[in-house]
Design a protein around this motif. Structure first.
Motif, short mmCIF file in Angstrom:
data_model
loop_
_atom_site.label_atom_id
_atom_site.label_comp_id
_atom_site.label_asym_id
_atom_site.label_seq_id
_atom_site.Cartn_x
_atom_site.Cartn_y
_atom_site.Cartn_z
N HIS A 35 -13.38 -3.74 -7.10
CA HIS A 35 -13.79 -5.12 -6.71
C HIS A 35 -13.06 -5.60 -5.44
O HIS A 35 -11.88 -5.69 -5.19
CB HIS A 35 -13.64 -6.25 -7.88
N ALA A 37 -12.77 -8.01 -1.83
CA ALA A 37 -12.95 -9.47 -1.51
C ALA A 37 -12.69 -9.57 0.38
O ALA A 37 -11.76 -9.00 0.63
CB ALA A 37 -12.29 -10.47 -1.97
N HIS A 38 -13.29 -10.25 0.82
CA HIS A 38 -13.04 -10.63 2.17
C HIS A 38 -12.04 -11.72 2.02
O HIS A 38 -11.85 -12.60 1.55
CB HIS A 38 -14.40 -11.07 3.02
N ARG A 39 -11.00 -11.50 2.96
CA ARG A 39 -10.05 -12.43 2.99
C ARG A 39 -10.05 -13.52 4.10
O ARG A 39 -9.31 -14.29 3.91
CB ARG A 39 -8.57 -11.57 3.32
N ARG A 42 -16.03 -16.78 5.86
CA ARG A 42 -17.11 -16.37 6.51
C ARG A 42 -17.41 -16.64 8.05
O ARG A 42 -17.55 -15.85 8.89
CB ARG A 42 -18.59 -16.77 5.79
N ASP A 80 -18.96 -12.66 -0.08
CA ASP A 80 -17.47 -12.76 -0.34
C ASP A 80 -16.88 -11.71 -1.01
O ASP A 80 -15.63 -11.23 -1.00
CB ASP A 80 -16.98 -14.11 -0.61
N LEU A 81 -17.44 -11.09 -2.18
CA LEU A 81 -17.21 -10.09 -3.29
C LEU A 81 -18.07 -9.25 -3.31
O LEU A 81 -19.28 -9.49 -3.40
CB LEU A 81 -16.80 -10.84 -4.54
N THR A 83 -18.65 -4.66 -5.13
CA THR A 83 -18.00 -3.80 -6.03
C THR A 83 -18.62 -2.30 -5.13
O THR A 83 -19.56 -2.37 -4.89
CB THR A 83 -18.38 -4.03 -7.29
N LEU A 110 -9.69 -7.09 4.15
CA LEU A 110 -10.26 -7.19 2.48
C LEU A 110 -9.08 -6.83 1.62
O LEU A 110 -7.78 -6.28 2.00
CB LEU A 110 -11.10 -5.79 2.55
N THR A 111 -9.27 -7.18 0.43
CA THR A 111 -8.31 -7.36 -0.76
C THR A 111 -9.14 -6.55 -2.04
O THR A 111 -10.27 -7.03 -2.37
CB THR A 111 -7.81 -8.73 -1.10
N GLN A 113 -9.28 -6.50 -5.54
CA GLN A 113 -8.97 -7.60 -6.55
C GLN A 113 -8.79 -6.92 -7.94
O GLN A 113 -9.04 -5.82 -8.19
CB GLN A 113 -10.48 -8.25 -6.73
N SER A 116 -10.15 -4.04 -10.74
CA SER A 116 -10.56 -2.58 -10.29
C SER A 116 -9.86 -1.57 -11.05
O SER A 116 -8.79 -2.01 -11.73
CB SER A 116 -9.92 -2.71 -8.81
#
Length: 125
Positions: A35, A37-39, A42, A80-81, A83, A110-111, A113, A116
């Motif tokens: 999973h 996410a953009h850090r 936008r 934003d998130l 998979t 990216l992170t 989450q 995962s």
């Protein structure tokens, strides 16, 4: 293993290094679901046109050879998130390890989450 709902069985998984080391030579099925996410918000992101994210499960960190599993996904600027998952079978010699790599061409951080996962199961020798 410290958190409810998580488990690992067997000596092969090293939680510090993130590597699974094969205790026996054989065919293993590997699976990962990340999973991501953009850090950055936008509005600050670079254009994602042509940006892609590759997730690989590689043997001995050799992702350039045929000893890996791979999934490629195009990054969309609208989410934003998201998979991405990889599943498949690899042959490992006893003592070889496999681990997950993320190749990000997006240019924005990216992170991965929590929630995962990464798993390995010996199918047979």
């Amino acid at each position: 293993p410290e958190r409810e709902g998580m488990f690992h069985r067997g000596p092969g998984l090293n939680l510090t290094s993130g590597q699974y080391t094969a205790p026996l030579a054989g065919f293993y099925t590997f699976s990962t679901m990340l999973h991501i996410a953009h850090r950055e918000p936008r509005r600050k992101r670079q254009g994602c046109r042509g940006s892609r994210l590759r997730v690989l499960i590689c043997v001995q960190s050799c992702c350039q050879h045929n000893s890996h599993l791979e999934s490629v996904s195009r990054l969309e600027s609208s989410g934003d998130l998201f998979t991405i998952s990889v599943t498949g079978t690899l042959y490992l010699q006893a003592g070889q390890y496999a681990s997950v790599f993320v190749d990000n061409t997006a240019g924005s951080p990216l992170t991965v989450q929590s929630g995962s996962d990464f798993s390995a199961v010996l199918l047979g020798v």
